[in-house]
Design a protein around this motif. Structure first.
Motif, PDB file in Angstrom:
ATOM      1  N   ASP A 190       0.872  -1.283   0.066  1.00  0.00           N
ATOM      2  CA  ASP A 190       0.028   0.204   0.018  1.00  0.00           C
ATOM      3  C   ASP A 190       0.803   1.063   0.076  1.00  0.00           C
ATOM      4  O   ASP A 190       2.092   1.301   0.223  1.00  0.00           O
ATOM      5  N   PRO A 225      -4.488   0.124  -0.932  1.00  0.00           N
ATOM      6  CA  PRO A 225      -3.729  -0.946  -1.569  1.00  0.00           C
ATOM      7  C   PRO A 225      -2.998  -0.519  -3.115  1.00  0.00           C
ATOM      8  O   PRO A 225      -3.910   0.061  -3.854  1.00  0.00           O
ATOM      9  N   SER A 226      -2.250  -1.077  -3.312  1.00  0.00           N
ATOM     10  CA  SER A 226      -1.319  -0.894  -4.598  1.00  0.00           C
ATOM     11  C   SER A 226      -2.171  -1.407  -5.727  1.00  0.00           C
ATOM     12  O   SER A 226      -1.943  -1.033  -6.722  1.00  0.00           O
ATOM     13  N   CYS A 236       3.732  -2.852   4.187  1.00  0.00           N
ATOM     14  CA  CYS A 236       2.221  -2.593   4.417  1.00  0.00           C
ATOM     15  C   CYS A 236       2.065  -1.735   5.701  1.00  0.00           C
ATOM     16  O   CYS A 236       2.712  -2.088   6.632  1.00  0.00           O
ATOM     17  N   VAL A 244      -5.103  -3.211   3.130  1.00  0.00           N
ATOM     18  CA  VAL A 244      -4.432  -4.163   2.238  1.00  0.00           C
ATOM     19  C   VAL A 244      -4.189  -5.770   2.821  1.00  0.00           C
ATOM     20  O   VAL A 244      -3.893  -6.713   2.034  1.00  0.00           O
TER      21      VAL A 244
END
Length: 356
Positions: free
Chosen positions: A148, A159-160, A184, A189
């Motif tokens: 993230d 979240p990525s 994180c 996430v």
């Protein structure tokens, strides 16, 4: 090669004995004529479980600077480095007997424009698994994802990648024989990563109690990087005017750090010590991270184990047993009782040679 003799309590059991080094390996069999090199508490080589060899604020650094970073870690007693992402190709470090042993995760993999510039491969969800396969093959058994980061659209941590993209990427890494860890900070996430079978979480400040219990049951490790997460109030202050939701999140995560760490410890989550050297921190400061974890309440003996023999076992390296590679540090007082001893090694032995 002549034998070297070291005398004192040998951790983790603390039994006082003579330890000999012959041809780069440990033996407890007496070696007549061995030269006494040092006396004191003998500790298996320390492990920096979250390190970024080859990286500084602007991105990759050259080989000379990599060497300087590695020597700073080595001279501080960190004889095994778990690289958690670097834009530099540091494979050549494996060839240097005078530098710490290195377990590389290759380069971070992040979402496009959602991480620190020049650090990571920046990709879109459709590309994630291909890059994971590439880094799994290029590294030393680990892949590092950026789980993230701040989303300017959301104004907060997010979240990525979608949950299904993370799950596919973790499955691909495992198929290629690599474990996966992820940066994180936040909470959102984490559940998807844990459900997908991730092997380790870095930082982990957003963990909820039920997620800590899930990690303990599955043997998922946590490297909390306490010195790094102590910077959260500064991050919040920098972003407060433009991203107030993000600032509030970072303040809340900072306030929960002790609760998360101690919940993880009490639940039996495998905890390891990482300085984040080369990222927000500088190299050679693993002792500072050990002390920071202890200051949040983790017992000194447990933090030392997490920074030494337990971390070595986790990464597949021996401690101080008969025939093991001779990687250890000697201190003038018991570091399990006084962690400040870690700042002052009497003697550092790497691959059987006194190097510092």
């Amino acid at each position: 090669m002549s034998a070297l003799k070291f005398t004192g309590p040998v951790l983790p059991d603390g039994e006082s004995r003579d330890l000999y080094v012959v041809d780069g390996r440990v033996t407890f069999e007496a070696q007549p004529g061995a030269e006494t090199a040092a006396r004191g508490w003998i500790v298996p080589g320390l492990v920096d479980a979250h390190n970024h060899l080859g990286m500084e604020d602007h991105g990759a650094v050259g080989d000379d600077e990599v060497e300087g970073q590695a020597l700073a870690d080595r001279d501080a007693g960190a004889l095994l480095l778990r690289d958690c992402g670097s834009p530099a190709d540091t494979r050549w470090v494996h060839e240097r007997d005078d530098l710490p042993r290195l377990v590389r995760a290759g380069r971070h993999i992040a979402r496009t424009r959602r991480y620190i510039r020049s650090y990571a491969h920046e990709v879109e969800p459709a590309e994630l698994s291909a890059y994971v396969a590439q880094e799994a093959q290029a590294g030393d058994g680990w892949v590092k994802l950026v789980g993230d980061w701040i989303s300017r659209d959301a104004g907060d941590l997010a979240p990525s990648f979608p949950q299904e993209s993370f799950a596919e990427a973790i499955e691909v890494a495992h198929r290629h024989g690599a474990k996966v860890t992820a940066h994180c900070f936040g909470h959102e996430v984490l559940q998807g990563l844990l459900d997908a079978g991730i092997d380790c979480i870095e930082h982990g400040t957003g963990l909820a109690l039920e997620q800590v219990e899930q990690m303990a049951a599955a043997g998922v490790a946590l490297v909390p990087t306490v010195m790094q997460t102590d910077k959260f109030p500064g991050f919040a202050a920098q972003g407060r005017e433009k991203f107030p939701a993000y600032a509030a999140t970072m303040d809340q995560l900072h306030a929960r750090r002790r609760e998360v760490l101690m919940s993880a410890h009490e639940a039996g989550v495998p905890l390891y010590v990482g300085s984040d050297g080369g990222g927000a921190q500088r190299h050679g400061h693993l002792a500072g991270e050990v002390l920071a974890m202890a200051q949040l309440g983790m017992p000194a003996a447990d933090v030392l184990a997490a920074a030494s023999w337990k971390a070595r076992e986790w990464l597949g390296f021996d401690g101080l047993v008969e025939g093991a590679g001779a990687d250890f540090v000697v201190y003038d007082r018991d570091p399990a009782q006084d962690l400040t001893a870690l700042w002052e090694p009497v003697c550092v032995v790497l691959r059987g040679r006194v190097v510092a």
